[in-house]
Every structure is written in C-alpha cells, then in structure tokens.
Enzyme design. Structure first.
Site, PDB file in Angstrom:
ATOM      1  N   CYS A   1      40.011  50.258  35.572  1.00  0.00           N
ATOM      2  CA  CYS A   1      40.966  49.174  34.904  1.00  0.00           C
ATOM      3  C   CYS A   1      40.513  49.331  33.355  1.00  0.00           C
ATOM      4  CB  CYS A   1      40.405  47.949  35.728  1.00  0.00           C
ATOM      5  SG  CYS A   1      40.575  47.790  37.318  1.00  0.00           S
TER       6      CYS A   1
ATOM      7  N   CYS B   1      38.350  46.690  31.742  1.00  0.00           N
ATOM      8  CA  CYS B   1      37.324  45.950  32.472  1.00  0.00           C
ATOM      9  C   CYS B   1      35.907  46.589  31.908  1.00  0.00           C
ATOM     10  CB  CYS B   1      37.337  45.993  33.934  1.00  0.00           C
ATOM     11  SG  CYS B   1      35.965  45.049  34.836  1.00  0.00           S
TER      12      CYS B   1
ATOM     13  N   CYS C   1      35.903  29.741  45.755  1.00  0.00           N
ATOM     14  CA  CYS C   1      36.989  30.668  45.497  1.00  0.00           C
ATOM     15  C   CYS C   1      36.118  32.059  45.379  1.00  0.00           C
ATOM     16  CB  CYS C   1      37.450  30.561  44.293  1.00  0.00           C
ATOM     17  SG  CYS C   1      38.678  32.010  43.443  1.00  0.00           S
TER      18      CYS C   1
ATOM     19  N   CYS D   1      44.969  32.320  44.439  1.00  0.00           N
ATOM     20  CA  CYS D   1      44.795  32.392  43.143  1.00  0.00           C
ATOM     21  C   CYS D   1      45.037  33.570  42.373  1.00  0.00           C
ATOM     22  CB  CYS D   1      43.261  32.180  42.671  1.00  0.00           C
ATOM     23  SG  CYS D   1      42.836  32.080  41.047  1.00  0.00           S
TER      24      CYS D   1
ATOM     25  N   CYS E   1      33.528  30.046  41.557  1.00  0.00           N
ATOM     26  CA  CYS E   1      34.356  31.432  41.909  1.00  0.00           C
ATOM     27  C   CYS E   1      33.232  32.467  41.821  1.00  0.00           C
ATOM     28  CB  CYS E   1      35.275  31.360  40.946  1.00  0.00           C
ATOM     29  SG  CYS E   1      36.182  32.891  41.142  1.00  0.00           S
TER      30      CYS E   1
ATOM     31  N   ARG F   1      45.452  28.287  34.821  1.00  0.00           N
ATOM     32  CA  ARG F   1      44.378  28.272  34.186  1.00  0.00           C
ATOM     33  C   ARG F   1      44.386  28.879  32.760  1.00  0.00           C
ATOM     34  NH1 ARG F   1      41.375  30.278  38.077  1.00  0.00           N
ATOM     35  NH2 ARG F   1      41.449  28.038  39.005  1.00  0.00           N
TER      36      ARG F   1
ATOM     37  N   CYS G   1      31.431  49.742  39.112  1.00  0.00           N
ATOM     38  CA  CYS G   1      32.653  49.440  39.719  1.00  0.00           C
ATOM     39  C   CYS G   1      33.230  50.838  39.714  1.00  0.00           C
ATOM     40  CB  CYS G   1      33.593  48.386  39.351  1.00  0.00           C
ATOM     41  SG  CYS G   1      35.047  48.274  40.429  1.00  0.00           S
TER      42      CYS G   1
END
Ligand code: SAM
Ligand code: DTB
Ligand code: SF4
Length: 336
Positions: free
Chosen positions: A78, A81, A149, A209, A118, A281, A74
């Site tokens: 972040c 991550c 999701c 979400c 998801c 969650r 990616c």
C-alpha cells in the site's frame, strides 16, 4: 430529511440540491454524487448540516482510540502506508502485543472518555494462531465495557463468524479509494478482495467500519467513486472514516500534492448527505488541520474522531489539545 426541512433549505438557498435524502438509497450514480460535490460550498454545508441535525446531536462526537497490536513488517505494498516492509520509513516492527498490555491501554482509553477501542495489525490476513490471540483481546476489551473494533486485514467468512462469537462490535476494512484508483496505489491485492472481506463481515452480522484516504493524488471523481461504493453496499456502513493522507517519508506517496482543505470538507459533507445515519469519522491527518478546518468538518457532519497521542504509527493531536478544541466548540463526548 423531513419535507419541512427540505422546504426550509430551498427557501433559504434556492440552488441547494433538491435530492430527497429521507430514504436510505443504495443506487447512487457517480454523476449524482459529483453534482453534490459541485454545489456552492454554502449550499452543500447547509444541507449536510441540516440533515446531520435530524439524526444526531450536533454537539456530540464519538471518541475512538487506536492501538497497534502488531506493528510493521507488513508484506503488502500500500503506497501510503508506513508499515509496509517494502518502504524504509523508520517504523520499528513489533510482534503481537500481550493481552494484558492491550487491556491496560484500553483502560486508559476508557478513563479518557473513549467509548470504542480499535485494535489494528499490520497483516495481509490473520493466520489461525493470530486470530486466536486477537479473539482473547476482543473478549478482554469488551469485558471493560468498551465497544470493540478490529482491523487486521482480509477475513474469510469463518474467521468473521468466530469474531462475531467473540463479541466483536465493528470490523474496520477501508476500501481506500475508487476501484479505478485502487490499482494505482496497491498491487498486492485487488479492490474485489476488499469487497469480499466486507461481505464476510456483513454476513457475520458485525458492524462495518469502512472508509478511505483522500489526498493521494486522486481526482474528485475518484473521491465520489469511493463514496459510491460505500453508500451502495447492501447496508450503509455504521462508521465511515475519512482519512487525510499522512505523508510519511519513505513511502511512495510521501510527496503527494496536498488536497485543498475545502475539498476535504466537501468530502465529509457529501459522505454525510449520502449516509445520513452513519458515524462519519474525521480520522488520520488531523495534526495538519487547523482548528477552523476541523470545526468546519464537524459542521459538515463529521461526528467521530480518533483520540490519543498516536494513530497506529503516526501522530495524532494529544488528548489535552483535543479537549481544548472540543471545549471551544461546545462539543462533548458521546456516550454509547
Ligand atoms: N493491515 C490492515 C489493512 O490494511 O486492512 C489494517 C491496518 S491498516 C494500517 C488500516 C488503514 O489505515 C488502511 O486501510 C488505511 O486506510 C489507513 N492508513 C494507513 N496509512 C495511512 C496514512 N499514511 N494516512 C492515512 N491513512 C492511512
Ligand atoms: C482508519 O480509517 N484510520 C486508522 C484506523 N482506521 C485503523 C488508521 C490511520 C493510520 C494512519 C497511519 C499510521 O498511524 O500508521
Ligand atoms: Fe499492511 Fe494494512 Fe499498511 Fe497495507 S495498510 S501495508 S495491509 S498494514
């Protein structure tokens, strides 16, 4: 909360917050939220649990299963991550999965009791061709009778509308932290970018979400600030995932100081008080949580988990371990 319940709380626990939680509010101020965090622990948990019981069966949790439909490489930075191309984390990049493999995983998840599937992709934003592939997956998973999701990065308004047409139920797009702390952990996009995507999702009438990560070195004020952004959205999100940072070697946050478990429980309780009808969650980080801590989170108002051996790239408690925990607590899987 009914006035009876509020009276009961005040009677048993005179220092409990006198706030009225009966009407959904969208004008929370940071100091009011901090005041909730600062209550004595028992008062906070008691009021969160009392409110939780008013809207939900306290002995049922919703089960979602994650599937990484495109892994690693990616371009974003972040700091938490493992999938960012900028950090050496040992994640092997994988291209977009074949639809049939996604369906096979969704079938397995359904057989294990999941009600929501998801699908996550390590993209900054999906390109036209990516979106077409993802739409095929949404349709195929929905045809199995599962809620769908997606979490595939930033969306334009038109992309959100196409996903709605495909039958998408939820879009996960975390705000991750307070606006102030956000710029300390991500430089390749802004907090406003996150909010823009959430707006596009809401305008397309897809359930939101959105939650965040704690344990990144943020302050309590930042945790309160993150919850303020979520609760003050025009509509409370349908789901709010609260992730405990999974410290992955190679990421800039690999050595972040651990968050006190009780502060994590407080965060769950405050989320429940602010958003009484939202599914809260208990998300990433459960492999490092004791059974007692997870039980306390369920008492504080968490009523959803990710289920299965893996999150996206990191570990999650296995299915049998979770079944044992839920059985010990007398908690069952929620149906749609
Ligand atoms: N790339 C898309 C995006 O960022 O919106 C979707 C996938 S991304 C992996 C989904 C979410 O996973 C992030 O927003 C973050 O909240 C969470 N996450 C990623 N790494 C994590 C970690 N190490 N610990 C806890 N949560 C994490
Ligand atoms: C969310 O809030 N947590 C999930 C899901 N939404 C996509 C992701 C957790 C990822 C943890 C790190 C990993 O496994 O790569
Ligand atoms: Fe990419 Fe999402 Fe990971 Fe950020 S959180 S690096 S956008 S996969």
């Amino acid at each position: 909360m009914t006035s009876q319940a509020a009276d009961a709380i005040r009677e048993v626990s005179p220092s409990a917050s006198p706030s009225d939680f009966s009407q959904p509010r969208h004008d929370w101020q940071i100091d009011e939220i901090l005041a909730l965090f600062e209550q004595p622990f028992n008062d906070l948990l008691f009021s969160a649990h009392a409110l939780h019981r008013q809207h939900f069966d306290p002995n049922a949790v919703q089960i979602s299963t994650l599937c990484s439909i495109k892994t690693g490489a990616c371009p974003e930075d972040c700091s938490y991550c493992p999938q960012s191309i900028r950090y050496d984390t040992g994640v092997t990049p994988e291209p977009v999965m074949e639809v049939q493999r996604v369906v096979a995983q969704a079938q397995h998840a359904k057989a294990q009791g999941a009600t929501r599937f998801c699908m996550g992709a390590a993209w900054r934003r999906p390109k036209q061709k990516d979106l077409e592939q993802v739409i095929e997956m949404v349709k195929a998973v929905k045809a199995l009778g599962l809620e769908t999701c997606l979490t595939v990065g930033m969306l334009e308004a038109e992309q959100a509308r196409k996903l709605k047409q495909a039958g998408l139920d939820y879009y996960n797009h975390n705000i991750d932290s307070s606006p102030e702390f956000y710029e300390k952990i991500i430089t390749t996009r802004t907090f406003k970018h996150r909010m823009d995507t959430l707006r596009h999702v809401m305008e397309a009438d897809i359930n939101v979400c959105s939650g965040g990560i704690v344990g990144m070195g943020e302050s309590r004020r930042d945790r309160a600030g993150m919850l303020r952004e979520l609760v003050n959205l025009p509509k409370h999100p349908g789901s709010v995932p609260i992730n405990m940072l999974v410290k992955v070697p190679g990421t800039p946050l690999a050595d972040a100081e651990a968050l006190e478990p009780l502060e994590f429980v407080r965060t769950i309780a405050v989320a429940r008080l602010l958003m009484p009808k939202t599914m809260v969650r208990l998300s990433a980080g459960r492999t490092d949580m004791s059974e007692e801590m997870q039980a306390m989170c369920f008492f504080a108002g968490a009523n959803s988990i990710f289920y299965g051996e893996k999150l996206l790239t990191t570990e999650n408690p296995g299915e049998s371990q979770d079944m044992r925990l839920l059985a010990k607590l007398g908690i069952r899987a929620m149906r749609h």
